[in-house]
Enzyme design. Sequence first.
Site, mmCIF file in Angstrom:
data_model
loop_
_atom_site.group_PDB
_atom_site.id
_atom_site.type_symbol
_atom_site.label_atom_id
_atom_site.label_comp_id
_atom_site.label_asym_id
_atom_site.label_seq_id
_atom_site.Cartn_x
_atom_site.Cartn_y
_atom_site.Cartn_z
ATOM 1 N N ASN A 9 53.676 33.207 40.069
ATOM 2 C CA ASN A 9 52.796 32.700 41.126
ATOM 3 C C ASN A 9 52.505 33.867 42.065
ATOM 4 O O ASN A 9 53.352 34.252 42.854
ATOM 5 C CB ASN A 9 53.513 31.552 41.855
ATOM 6 C CG ASN A 9 52.771 31.095 43.094
ATOM 7 O OD1 ASN A 9 51.615 31.444 43.308
ATOM 8 N ND2 ASN A 9 53.446 30.297 43.919
ATOM 9 N N GLU A 96 54.443 25.626 49.895
ATOM 10 C CA GLU A 96 53.565 26.221 50.911
ATOM 11 C C GLU A 96 52.329 25.351 51.146
ATOM 12 O O GLU A 96 51.825 25.262 52.261
ATOM 13 C CB GLU A 96 53.189 27.657 50.496
ATOM 14 C CG GLU A 96 54.380 28.584 50.674
ATOM 15 C CD GLU A 96 54.450 29.749 49.719
ATOM 16 O OE1 GLU A 96 53.430 30.108 49.106
ATOM 17 O OE2 GLU A 96 55.559 30.305 49.568
#
Length: 253
Positions: A9, A96
């Site tokens: 990621n 997030e």
Amino acid sequence: MRRKIVAGNWKMHGSRTENAALVEAIVATVTSERTACVICPPFVYLHETWRMLRGGSVALGAQDLCAEAMGAHTGEVSASMLKDVGCTYVLVGHSERRALYGEDSHLVARKFAAALSKGLTPVLCVGEQLQDREASRTEAIVSAQIDAVVQLCGIQSFAQAVIAYEPVWAIGTGRTATPEQAQETHAFIRQRLVREDAKIGAGLRILYGGSVKAGNARDIFAMPDVDGGLIGGASLKADEFTAIFAAADSLAA
Ligand code: PGA
């Protein structure tokens, strides 16, 4: 045996020049088919990255998607667009997104459904905050995050999905869960799904994420219910990421 996955990621990092070097190094090193490798660049770099992957063994994933199929949603990107530019995976519900962009579990479930509707594999990210762990609420938090998806999409939807367990206190902090802590929660998640459907629970890939590095990957991936990793910071360094992939792949040998 479940085929392990190592997914990178990139978050909001990279540039065309940096990406080219990173992808070249990954493509040159990751040749094994025993373990799946996925990279998730920012939206704007997806298609160019897909070209660089040249149809090889590294798959492309996005970091997020819109829950809606199309229409007046300025700034959003749909599942069919991700498919169109070469994605096969998409992260949904990364901590997030939940913490910084207000995504609740219902919205995450709708994104999961949108991904599946276009044949993308959603990687459902779940995990607890530090205060939850300290208050012994890890299982309750993770269960609620998974239940929202089971309620909207049904247990059968997990036949085409992946879960990433990412304790929020371990993300980007250098403070990794111990292999035993990861295993404990992974086993809990698997049992939670096995109760609904034994075959789907047994076959589900559950990745660990949170400060995975070349130095700790093998011990974590060796745990019986850990089926690979979702790698943030260390996925931006070719030598670290390929060493993490090699650690997972060595366990498949
Ligand atoms: P980290 O991030 O490896 O930098 O801790 C993991 C993630 O957020 O997916």
